[in-house]
Design a protein around this motif. Structure first.
Motif, short mmCIF file in Angstrom:
data_model
loop_
_atom_site.label_atom_id
_atom_site.label_comp_id
_atom_site.label_asym_id
_atom_site.label_seq_id
_atom_site.Cartn_x
_atom_site.Cartn_y
_atom_site.Cartn_z
N SER A 416 43.05 46.23 74.84
CA SER A 416 43.36 45.41 76.12
C SER A 416 42.22 44.57 76.17
CB SER A 416 44.00 45.86 76.97
OG SER A 416 42.89 46.60 77.72
N CYS A 417 42.89 43.41 76.33
CA CYS A 417 42.05 41.41 76.70
C CYS A 417 42.84 41.27 77.98
CB CYS A 417 41.95 41.05 75.64
SG CYS A 417 40.76 41.25 74.57
N TRP A 418 41.77 40.87 79.25
CA TRP A 418 42.07 40.55 80.52
C TRP A 418 42.00 39.17 80.51
CZ3 TRP A 418 45.08 44.52 82.94
CH2 TRP A 418 45.47 45.86 82.55
N ASP A 419 42.78 38.35 81.50
CA ASP A 419 42.54 37.24 81.79
C ASP A 419 41.64 37.26 83.23
OD1 ASP A 419 42.12 33.91 82.27
OD2 ASP A 419 44.38 33.86 81.71
N MET A 420 41.70 36.42 84.15
CA MET A 420 41.41 36.46 85.40
C MET A 420 42.87 36.18 86.63
SD MET A 420 38.50 36.49 85.41
CE MET A 420 37.61 36.20 87.36
N THR A 421 43.53 37.36 86.24
CA THR A 421 44.82 37.59 87.09
C THR A 421 44.63 39.02 87.68
OG1 THR A 421 47.34 37.21 87.45
CG2 THR A 421 45.89 38.98 85.71
N ILE A 422 45.30 38.80 88.92
CA ILE A 422 45.25 39.99 89.34
C ILE A 422 45.82 41.11 89.20
CG2 ILE A 422 46.93 41.33 91.82
CD1 ILE A 422 47.07 38.83 92.72
N LEU A 423 46.14 41.74 88.10
CA LEU A 423 46.72 43.32 87.28
C LEU A 423 44.94 43.43 86.82
CD1 LEU A 423 48.51 44.89 86.93
CD2 LEU A 423 49.27 43.74 85.55
N ALA A 424 44.48 41.97 86.31
CA ALA A 424 43.06 42.37 85.73
C ALA A 424 42.01 42.98 86.63
CB ALA A 424 42.52 41.01 85.17
N TYR A 425 41.87 42.37 87.48
CA TYR A 425 41.45 42.87 88.63
C TYR A 425 41.11 44.17 88.71
CZ TYR A 425 39.78 38.07 90.19
OH TYR A 425 39.75 36.45 89.75
N TRP A 426 42.23 44.65 89.38
CA TRP A 426 43.02 45.92 88.72
C TRP A 426 42.39 46.68 88.01
CZ3 TRP A 426 45.21 49.76 92.60
CH2 TRP A 426 45.61 48.97 94.24
N ALA A 427 42.37 46.31 87.21
CA ALA A 427 42.02 46.46 85.57
C ALA A 427 40.75 47.54 85.54
CB ALA A 427 42.91 46.29 84.50
N TRP A 428 39.94 46.36 86.02
CA TRP A 428 38.40 46.67 86.21
C TRP A 428 38.03 47.59 86.82
CZ3 TRP A 428 36.53 40.96 88.32
CH2 TRP A 428 37.00 40.26 87.22
N SER A 429 38.88 47.65 87.93
CA SER A 429 38.62 49.11 88.63
C SER A 429 39.25 50.08 88.56
CB SER A 429 39.01 48.84 90.10
OG SER A 429 37.78 47.79 91.38
N ALA A 430 40.36 50.45 88.49
CA ALA A 430 41.22 51.49 87.92
C ALA A 430 42.22 51.95 86.74
CB ALA A 430 42.36 51.15 88.79
N PHE A 431 41.63 50.54 85.52
CA PHE A 431 41.96 51.18 84.26
C PHE A 431 41.04 51.99 83.93
CE2 PHE A 431 43.53 49.63 80.04
CZ PHE A 431 44.93 49.85 80.67
N ASP A 432 42.02 53.45 82.84
CA ASP A 432 40.97 53.86 81.97
C ASP A 432 41.20 53.33 80.66
OD1 ASP A 432 39.94 55.78 80.47
OD2 ASP A 432 41.46 57.23 80.40
N PRO A 433 40.70 52.81 80.01
CA PRO A 433 40.21 52.32 78.48
C PRO A 433 40.60 53.20 77.59
CG PRO A 433 37.87 52.12 79.09
CD PRO A 433 38.28 52.41 80.86
N ARG A 434 40.57 54.60 77.70
CA ARG A 434 40.95 55.85 76.71
C ARG A 434 39.45 56.47 75.90
NH1 ARG A 434 46.89 56.92 77.57
NH2 ARG A 434 46.89 57.64 79.61
N ARG A 435 38.86 54.89 75.38
CA ARG A 435 37.60 55.40 74.51
C ARG A 435 36.74 53.91 74.85
NH1 ARG A 435 37.99 51.62 69.21
NH2 ARG A 435 39.98 50.64 69.60
N SER A 436 34.94 53.51 74.28
CA SER A 436 34.59 52.76 74.55
C SER A 436 35.31 51.37 73.70
CB SER A 436 33.26 52.84 74.50
OG SER A 436 32.57 52.00 74.65
N ASN A 437 34.85 50.09 74.12
CA ASN A 437 35.22 48.72 73.48
C ASN A 437 35.89 48.64 73.51
OD1 ASN A 437 33.51 45.80 73.03
ND2 ASN A 437 33.68 47.34 70.26
N ALA A 438 37.20 48.75 74.18
CA ALA A 438 38.35 48.89 74.38
C ALA A 438 38.85 47.84 75.14
CB ALA A 438 39.18 50.04 74.42
#
Length: 578
Positions: A416-438
């Motif tokens: 996943s690739c995230w822009d500078m948006t509120i949902l991305a700010y949530w993802a920085w802290s709370a999203f599990d990418p489930r693998r590295s470099n993802a």
């Protein structure tokens, strides 16, 4: 009689061929870019090569795509652009590549030699000193003023980009040099192997001693761990030390999210900051402890800090530490070995003396005052519970449901690739990418428009897996032209656009600071209809249908768009419970 068309001429190799041959000799398989008048010599050479060309519609977006391609492959991403406006349009993308340590090799053309450095002026696109515009942004600047210089200049730029720490570089070549005929054999072999950045043994010994003697060792893993591919070494060291591990936003995925020692990525949380501060020895690896990684510079360590950092300029730049200038993988591997030897020898001190037995390892601030010391794993669980309770008290159910829907819809192996948006700010802290470099985002430099072109770059690197891009409606308008790129190359990118009618995070910042927002509200298009005009399937969804609609889009071949009208809020980052 010859069958050759009377106007056809036999091609004579030129400087442009040397550029492309040099890239191929160094291992390039794909190049990104956008042609322009002075760069036509190198673009013409592309059609005589086996390199894959991916052309975007705006140079800045081409730079973002190259950035993400470099991150995804751990390699060099060539970026070809033209002089003046085309070159300058890459600067925001190269700034992000520098902040995120992405190895982008930007090759731009120049006006003819006669117009450089105070010669004959008046050329289209001419700048008084084009390379000066890049010196404060990229790792290094290179110039080839003759055709014979091109292979060596390309190799030097490639080596610079790929040396630890990775980063973008700029190489410029005048138009007439690119067009000049050459009478040399094709470039067959070039060596641009970067020098290994190995740790000094005495520093590893000192760090191992401090870590093994610590009662409350904690590890903070940054993006340098991901870039170095040091995830296995990090896990081994954490388990040796039984040390809790937090990851910065750039380091997400470096440590397993559900591991009993995982503090996850709540870097904008005061409880997490306090936990890191109370470590008697904090190992910081692959992070400069910048603004976001230090909770906006509120972090004040009370114990010893050991810092492993490949970027010499970031070593001890924000906090005093035992600084180890090294690649994260090499240093962590050496620490794993040294800590193992320390354990076998019975906790040797830094000078070889035997240390007294400190008893069971305690965990500092995770438990209540006066409570018996918990295990490190219990301390981690207690901290995460406090973080959960803090967020739960802020009435943010919608935001958490939407993020959970995105996670559920995204296949485990997808990026996943995230822009500078509120949902991305949530993802920085709370999203599990489930693998590295993802998980890739623009949190290094923070420019708008990163998410979608970055996702295109990732899809080019691995077209067999779906890729998710997430943008707000404001950021989406920076990249909307690249729907044509996605369609042209049939790239499997699903674009989630969260439409809240403006620059949502700036709206929040201004309202909090000034009581009301200015210049944040936007007129925007019908994104579903607009995507359809590019031949890209699109659907308008709702929070209730998001998981289903997003999963269906990700499973379908080729590009797609999912539009979610929603007005989201951020959690309070530094709120402390009463």
């Amino acid at each position: 009689m010859s069958s050759t068309h009377p106007t056809a001429t036999r091609h004579r190799r030129n400087g442009g061929d040397l550029v492309i041959e040099s890239l191929a000799a160094l291992g390039a398989r794909t190049v990104f870019g956008l042609p322009g008048q002075h760069a036509l010599g190198v673009f013409d050479a592309l059609r005589r090569s086996a390199l894959r060309y991916v052309g975007l519609r705006v140079e800045n977006n081409a730079g973002f795509a190259a950035d993400a391609y470099a991150r995804a492959t751990h390699g060099v991403a060539p970026l070809l652009v033209s002089t003046g406006p085309g070159a300058l349009m890459t600067l925001a993308a190269l700034q992000e590549a520098a902040a995120g340590s992405a190895a982008v090799l930007a090759i731009g053309s120049q006006v003819p030699l006669a117009g450089i450095g105070g010669g004959r002026h008046g050329y289209l696109h001419e700048l008084a000193d084009q390379s000066a515009s890049f010196r404060g942004v990229v790792k290094s600047v290179h110039t080839a003023r003759t055709a014979s210089q091109i292979p060596s200049a390309v190799a030097a730029a490639w080596e610079s980009a790929l040396s630890a720490p990775h980063g973008p570089v700029w190489l410029e070549i005048p138009q007439d040099v690119l067009l000049a005929e050459v009478d040399v054999p094709p470039v067959a072999q070039l060596d641009a192997t970067p020098r290994e950045l190995l740790p000094r043994p005495e520093l590893i010994a000192a760090a191992a001693s401090r870590l093994t003697r610590a009662r409350r060792p904690v590890i903070l893993a940054g993006g340098g761990v991901v870039r170095a591919g040091a995830e296995a070494e990090l896990l081994a060291l954490a388990q040796q030390l039984r040390a809790p591990v937090a990851t910065t936003f750039g380091g997400k995925g470096a440590f397993p999210w559900e591991h009993p020692l995982s503090l996850r990525s709540w870097m904008e949380d005061r409880h997490t900051t306090t936990f890191l501060e109370d470590a008697d020895t904090l190992l910081v690896v692959g992070s400069g402890l910048g603004e976001l990684s230090s909770n906006y510079h509120t972090f004040r360590p009370r114990g010893q800090v050991v810092q492993i950092e490949a970027d010499l300029g970031k070593l001890e730049s924000n906090h005093a530490a035992l600084g180890i200038h090294a690649d994260a993988r090499a240093a962590l591997a050496a620490l794993v070995e040294a800590v193992g030897e320390e354990g076998e020898d019975g906790e040797d001190g830094e000078n070889g003396e035997i240390q007294e037995d400190h008893g069971p390892r305690d965990t500092g601030p995770a438990g209540e005052a006066g409570a018996e010391p918990a295990t490190p794993e219990a301390a981690v669980a207690a901290l995460l519970a406090r973080v959960h309770d803090r967020i739960a008290g802020q009435e943010l159910d919608l935001e958490q449901r939407i993020l959970a829907s995105v996670r559920d819809a995204l296949p485990d192996g997808a990026v996943s690739c995230w822009d500078m948006t509120i949902l991305a700010y949530w993802a920085w802290s709370a999203f599990d990418p489930r693998r590295s470099n993802a998980l890739h985002s623009a949190q290094g430099a923070g420019g708008l428009g990163y998410g979608y072109p970055a996702a295109l770059g990732v899809a080019v690197a691995d077209p067999a897996r779906p890729v998710l891009a997430v943008s707000g409606d404001g950021g989406a308008m920076y990249s909307i032209a690249e729907l044509a790129t996605a369609r042209q190359y049939d790239l499997p990118v699903t674009w989630l656009i969260v439409d809240d009618g403006g620059y949502g995070i700036l709206r929040e910042y201004m309202t909090d600071a000034f009581g009301e927002a200015t210049a944040t509200e936007l007129t925007r298009p019908d994104f579903v209809a607009l995507a359809g005009s590019f031949g890209v399937p699109a659907v308008r969804t709702s929070p209730e249908r998001l998981r289903t609609d997003l999963a269906a889009a990700l499973a379908a071949p080729g590009p797609s768009v999912v539009v979610l009208p929603a007005r989201l809020r951020m959690f309070a980052p530094t709120h402390l419970d009463a």
